[in-house]
Design a protein around this motif. Structure first.
Motif, PDB file in Angstrom:
ATOM      1  N   UNK A  79       0.830  -1.204   0.000  1.00  0.00           N
ATOM      2  CA  UNK A  79       0.000   0.000   0.000  1.00  0.00           C
ATOM      3  C   UNK A  79       0.866   1.256   0.000  1.00  0.00           C
ATOM      4  N   UNK A  80       1.944   1.238   0.772  1.00  0.00           N
ATOM      5  CA  UNK A  80       2.835   2.397   0.849  1.00  0.00           C
ATOM      6  C   UNK A  80       3.509   2.662  -0.492  1.00  0.00           C
ATOM      7  N   UNK A  81       3.820   1.612  -1.238  1.00  0.00           N
ATOM      8  CA  UNK A  81       4.454   1.790  -2.544  1.00  0.00           C
ATOM      9  C   UNK A  81       3.481   2.365  -3.563  1.00  0.00           C
ATOM     10  N   UNK A  82       2.201   2.034  -3.424  1.00  0.00           N
ATOM     11  CA  UNK A  82       1.190   2.508  -4.370  1.00  0.00           C
ATOM     12  C   UNK A  82       0.690   3.910  -4.021  1.00  0.00           C
ATOM     13  N   UNK A  83       0.804   4.298  -2.767  1.00  0.00           N
ATOM     14  CA  UNK A  83       0.259   5.578  -2.311  1.00  0.00           C
ATOM     15  C   UNK A  83       0.765   6.784  -3.099  1.00  0.00           C
ATOM     16  N   UNK A  84       2.078   6.906  -3.390  1.00  0.00           N
ATOM     17  CA  UNK A  84       2.532   8.086  -4.137  1.00  0.00           C
ATOM     18  C   UNK A  84       1.920   8.187  -5.530  1.00  0.00           C
ATOM     19  N   UNK A  85       1.628   7.055  -6.155  1.00  0.00           N
ATOM     20  CA  UNK A  85       1.001   7.068  -7.473  1.00  0.00           C
ATOM     21  C   UNK A  85      -0.400   7.653  -7.366  1.00  0.00           C
ATOM     22  N   UNK A  86      -1.163   7.168  -6.393  1.00  0.00           N
ATOM     23  CA  UNK A  86      -2.527   7.661  -6.194  1.00  0.00           C
ATOM     24  C   UNK A  86      -2.507   9.149  -5.852  1.00  0.00           C
ATOM     25  N   UNK A  87      -1.622   9.544  -4.968  1.00  0.00           N
ATOM     26  CA  UNK A  87      -1.559  10.941  -4.534  1.00  0.00           C
ATOM     27  C   UNK A  87      -1.167  11.871  -5.675  1.00  0.00           C
ATOM     28  N   UNK A  88      -0.245  11.422  -6.518  1.00  0.00           N
ATOM     29  CA  UNK A  88       0.175  12.241  -7.651  1.00  0.00           C
ATOM     30  C   UNK A  88      -0.968  12.456  -8.636  1.00  0.00           C
ATOM     31  N   UNK A  89      -1.716  11.390  -8.911  1.00  0.00           N
ATOM     32  CA  UNK A  89      -2.865  11.515  -9.809  1.00  0.00           C
ATOM     33  C   UNK A  89      -3.899  12.466  -9.220  1.00  0.00           C
ATOM     34  N   UNK A  90      -4.139  12.363  -7.924  1.00  0.00           N
ATOM     35  CA  UNK A  90      -5.122  13.232  -7.271  1.00  0.00           C
ATOM     36  C   UNK A  90      -4.738  14.710  -7.400  1.00  0.00           C
ATOM     37  N   UNK A  91      -3.441  14.994  -7.367  1.00  0.00           N
ATOM     38  CA  UNK A  91      -3.009  16.392  -7.436  1.00  0.00           C
ATOM     39  C   UNK A  91      -3.229  16.991  -8.822  1.00  0.00           C
ATOM     40  N   UNK A  92      -3.186  16.152  -9.857  1.00  0.00           N
ATOM     41  CA  UNK A  92      -3.159  16.693 -11.212  1.00  0.00           C
ATOM     42  C   UNK A  92      -4.312  16.274 -12.111  1.00  0.00           C
ATOM     43  N   UNK A  93      -5.209  15.438 -11.613  1.00  0.00           N
ATOM     44  CA  UNK A  93      -6.297  14.982 -12.471  1.00  0.00           C
ATOM     45  C   UNK A  93      -7.572  14.758 -11.662  1.00  0.00           C
ATOM     46  N   UNK A  94      -8.732  15.056 -12.251  1.00  0.00           N
ATOM     47  CA  UNK A  94     -10.003  14.789 -11.577  1.00  0.00           C
ATOM     48  C   UNK A  94     -10.536  13.388 -11.843  1.00  0.00           C
ATOM     49  N   UNK A  95      -9.801  12.562 -12.573  1.00  0.00           N
ATOM     50  CA  UNK A  95     -10.273  11.230 -12.933  1.00  0.00           C
ATOM     51  C   UNK A  95     -10.550  10.396 -11.686  1.00  0.00           C
ATOM     52  N   UNK A  96     -11.600   9.581 -11.736  1.00  0.00           N
ATOM     53  CA  UNK A  96     -11.891   8.675 -10.629  1.00  0.00           C
ATOM     54  C   UNK A  96     -11.003   7.440 -10.756  1.00  0.00           C
ATOM     55  N   UNK A  97     -10.655   6.870  -9.619  1.00  0.00           N
ATOM     56  CA  UNK A  97      -9.729   5.740  -9.599  1.00  0.00           C
ATOM     57  C   UNK A  97     -10.392   4.501  -9.014  1.00  0.00           C
ATOM     58  N   UNK A  98     -10.262   3.410  -9.741  1.00  0.00           N
ATOM     59  CA  UNK A  98     -10.739   2.105  -9.273  1.00  0.00           C
ATOM     60  C   UNK A  98      -9.574   1.133  -9.300  1.00  0.00           C
ATOM     61  N   UNK A  99      -9.626   0.158  -8.437  1.00  0.00           N
ATOM     62  CA  UNK A  99      -8.593  -0.877  -8.412  1.00  0.00           C
ATOM     63  C   UNK A  99      -9.256  -2.227  -8.626  1.00  0.00           C
ATOM     64  N   UNK A 100      -8.651  -3.049  -9.461  1.00  0.00           N
ATOM     65  CA  UNK A 100      -9.168  -4.392  -9.712  1.00  0.00           C
ATOM     66  C   UNK A 100      -8.405  -5.374  -8.830  1.00  0.00           C
ATOM     67  N   UNK A 101      -9.128  -6.029  -7.923  1.00  0.00           N
ATOM     68  CA  UNK A 101      -8.525  -6.998  -7.017  1.00  0.00           C
ATOM     69  C   UNK A 101      -8.783  -8.403  -7.545  1.00  0.00           C
ATOM     70  N   UNK A 102      -7.731  -9.233  -7.554  1.00  0.00           N
ATOM     71  CA  UNK A 102      -7.903 -10.549  -8.129  1.00  0.00           C
ATOM     72  C   UNK A 102      -6.949 -11.595  -7.600  1.00  0.00           C
TER      73      UNK A 102
END
Length: 370
Positions: A79-102
């Motif tokens: 989760x900690x490794x993925x957090x910066x990716x999510x945070x960066x997208x949030x700062x620069x884009x209004x796109x909604x984010x979904x994650x596919x769990x499998x």
């Protein structure tokens, strides 16, 4: 007004248009941890103008990875490794984010596609796979261990923990991967499920474990978080999973609180014969849409804006998702808006790229909204 650029809701999640970026495995993680590739890859797709971006299939336990390079979310470190990716997208884009769990089940422990994609046996650097039944995906591949009660509970616990981490990371939605021949699809299909207990045989029995996983995930996150399912509606093999069973599964999921269905096909058998062509899977989405009240996302060689618009106008599905077409043209939504006389959000840094003939193409980007 263009249907493709009209708003829609997936349960509690409000979307500005009806374009989704489908999950696409990147096989670029390091022991399941997100890397710089995910920052670059997801970052540029987040600027596409699509309404929602689905992250690639993310393994809920280590043995559930398709390959050793799959993204994972089975620990706080992941989760900690993925957090910066999510945070960066949030700062620069209004796109909604979904994650596919499998969980890949018997299709796990494979080489990455550009190295052939073949099954890797435990003695050759792979790991022991698990499945509903001890039946390999293809002749000559490793025989999976049949999941017992403890093994099935481990899978459920993995989905629940990953779902909680997904919510904590700030994802807007979770998609449970029940398609493409992976574990939950393996339970559904009579081609891969040969069990003699309460989890095999009848349709109700074969649906039992995937529904248990869904209910556990639904209960693990707040009601305001959207939870949906990706399904393979047809195995393309005689005697396999079919549309009628898919409708029954979708109806059971809807009763359990599912917010949307993302309809694909195939993947459970190397004997499948798929007549690939433009929109070849949309008919499956149409069947499920007709028999349920959930929003349905359609996929399958959707490449042209007018094609996507017509699919929605004819009410075959409620949204369209693009994968390979979006990789080939990451600004596909911009071009679709231009072709259909609509408007799309774009970052102000890119406003100067607007062609003169499309003076009203770009709308303001609203950051910080979820």
């Amino acid at each position: 007004m263009s249907q493709l650029f009209s708003p829609i809701s997936l349960g509690p999640l409000q979307l500005d248009n009806r374009i989704a970026i489908a999950p696409m495995c990147q096989y670029s993680a390091d022991e399941g941890l997100a890397t710089d590739w995910h920052m670059i890859h997801l970052g540029h797709l987040a600027l596409s103008g699509a309404a929602i971006l689905f992250l690639e299939a993310t393994a809920v336990v280590p043995e559930g990875r398709i390959s050793s390079r799959d993204l994972g979310l089975w620990s706080d470190e992941h989760a900690a490794a993925l957090a910066p990716v999510v945070q960066s997208i949030r700062r620069h884009s209004p796109i909604k984010l979904a994650i596919q769990l499998g969980h890949a089940g018997r299709k796990a422990s494979s080489a990455v596609p550009w190295e052939g994609g073949a099954n890797i046996a435990p003695g050759d650097g792979g790991w022991q796979t698990v499945a509903p039944s001890p039946v390999p995906h293809a002749q000559g591949e490793s025989v999976p261990h049949e999941l017992d009660a403890a093994g099935m509970q481990r899978v459920i616990d993995g989905f629940v923990s990953a779902a909680k981490r997904s919510h904590a990371l700030g994802f807007d939605a979770i998609e449970i991967h029940s398609a493409h021949g992976y574990l939950l699809h393996q339970f559904l299909s009579p081609l891969s499920n040969r069990r003699q207990d309460d989890y095999g045989g009848s349709l109700a029995n074969r649906m039992r474990f995937p529904l248990e996983v869904f209910r556990a995930v639904r209960a693990a996150v707040p009601p305001e978080m959207t939870v949906g399912v990706r399904i393979s509606a047809y195995d393309w093999v005689d005697g396999g999973w079919d549309v009628e069973q898919s409708v029954a599964y979708a109806q059971a999921l809807e009763q359990a609180g599912c917010h949307f269905m993302h309809v694909s096909s195939g993947g459970v058998s190397p004997h499948q014969k798929i007549p690939v062509g433009p929109g070849y899977q949309i008919g499956f989405a149409e069947c499920i849409k007709r028999e349920t009240g959930m929003p349905v996302i359609g996929v399958g060689m959707i490449t042209e804006p007018v094609q996507a618009e017509q699919i929605l106008v004819s009410k075959q599905c409620d949204m369209v998702a693009l994968a390979r077409a979006m990789l080939f043209n990451p600004r596909w939504p911009w071009h679709a808006a231009a072709a259909l006389g609509a408007q799309v959000q774009a970052p102000p840094q890119y406003w100067r790229s607007q062609p003169r003939e499309y003076k009203q193409l770009f709308g303001e980007t609203k950051l910080g909204q979820r």
